[in-house]
Design an enzyme around this catalytic site. Structure first.
Site, PDB file in Angstrom:
ATOM      1  N   VAL A   1       3.610   9.175   1.300  1.00  0.00           N
ATOM      2  CA  VAL A   1       4.609   8.155   0.960  1.00  0.00           C
ATOM      3  C   VAL A   1       4.215   7.583  -0.389  1.00  0.00           C
ATOM      4  CG1 VAL A   1       5.300   7.474   3.294  1.00  0.00           C
ATOM      5  CG2 VAL A   1       3.424   6.276   2.185  1.00  0.00           C
ATOM      6  N   SER A   2       5.219   7.198  -1.165  1.00  0.00           N
ATOM      7  CA  SER A   2       4.912   6.627  -2.468  1.00  0.00           C
ATOM      8  C   SER A   2       5.260   5.150  -2.536  1.00  0.00           C
ATOM      9  CB  SER A   2       5.641   7.391  -3.569  1.00  0.00           C
ATOM     10  OG  SER A   2       7.019   7.389  -3.318  1.00  0.00           O
ATOM     11  N   THR A   3       6.227   4.706  -1.722  1.00  0.00           N
ATOM     12  CA  THR A   3       6.709   3.324  -1.858  1.00  0.00           C
ATOM     13  C   THR A   3       6.891   2.652  -0.510  1.00  0.00           C
ATOM     14  OG1 THR A   3       9.021   3.985  -1.710  1.00  0.00           O
ATOM     15  CG2 THR A   3       8.051   3.967  -3.915  1.00  0.00           C
TER      16      THR A   3
ATOM     17  N   GLN B   1      10.118   3.731   1.319  1.00  0.00           N
ATOM     18  CA  GLN B   1      10.034   4.892   2.204  1.00  0.00           C
ATOM     19  C   GLN B   1       9.502   4.484   3.569  1.00  0.00           C
ATOM     20  OE1 GLN B   1       7.713   7.591  -0.188  1.00  0.00           O
ATOM     21  NE2 GLN B   1       9.548   8.636  -0.891  1.00  0.00           N
TER      22      GLN B   1
ATOM     23  N   PHE C   1       1.231   7.541  -3.334  1.00  0.00           N
ATOM     24  CA  PHE C   1       1.209   8.460  -4.481  1.00  0.00           C
ATOM     25  C   PHE C   1       2.600   9.009  -4.748  1.00  0.00           C
ATOM     26  CE2 PHE C   1      -3.206   8.398  -3.314  1.00  0.00           C
ATOM     27  CZ  PHE C   1      -3.866   8.490  -4.525  1.00  0.00           C
TER      28      PHE C   1
END
Length: 115
Positions: A13-15, A18, A52
């Site tokens: 997951v980046s954010t 999400q 990331f």
């Protein structure tokens, strides 16, 4: 095929957005592990990149996944969605064709079917 299929799960997951849309690390892991249970596959390891971006392959868990793939430590890589592996088609193709398939490692995306 009686041999046990060893599967590497890759989750990212980046954010926080999400996380709220049901793409959380735990959610992805749970769905992938359920799929492995149904297929009677053994989870070799869960590679997790939290926080990331998918726009680069410069991620600690992905780099470890690539090293382990080059050492053929598993038979299959399983992701929840293709964009969890990478947001770049070029990087995705590179990973699938030049890393996984070269080592005879299958690549499976839970939500997308492709050859």
């Amino acid at each position: 095929m009686n041999e046990i299929n060893k599967v590497a799960l890759y989750v990212r997951v980046s954010t926080t957005a999400q996380l709220e849309e049901g793409y959380s690390i735990e959610e992805q892991k749970a769905k992938l592990e359920s799929y492995c249970d149904i297929k009677d596959w053994h989870v070799y390891k869960v590679y997790t990149d939290g926080g990331f971006s998918g726009s680069t392959t410069d991620r600690p868990a992905l780099e470890q996944l690539i090293k382990d793939a080059q050492n053929k430590l598993f038979d299959t890589v399983l992701v929840y969605k293709l964009d969890r592996l990478s947001r770049s088609q070029k990087d995705t193709l590179y990973l699938i064709e030049d890393i996984f398939l070269k080592k005879n490692i299958e690549f499976v995306s839970l939500l997308e079917n492709f050859d």
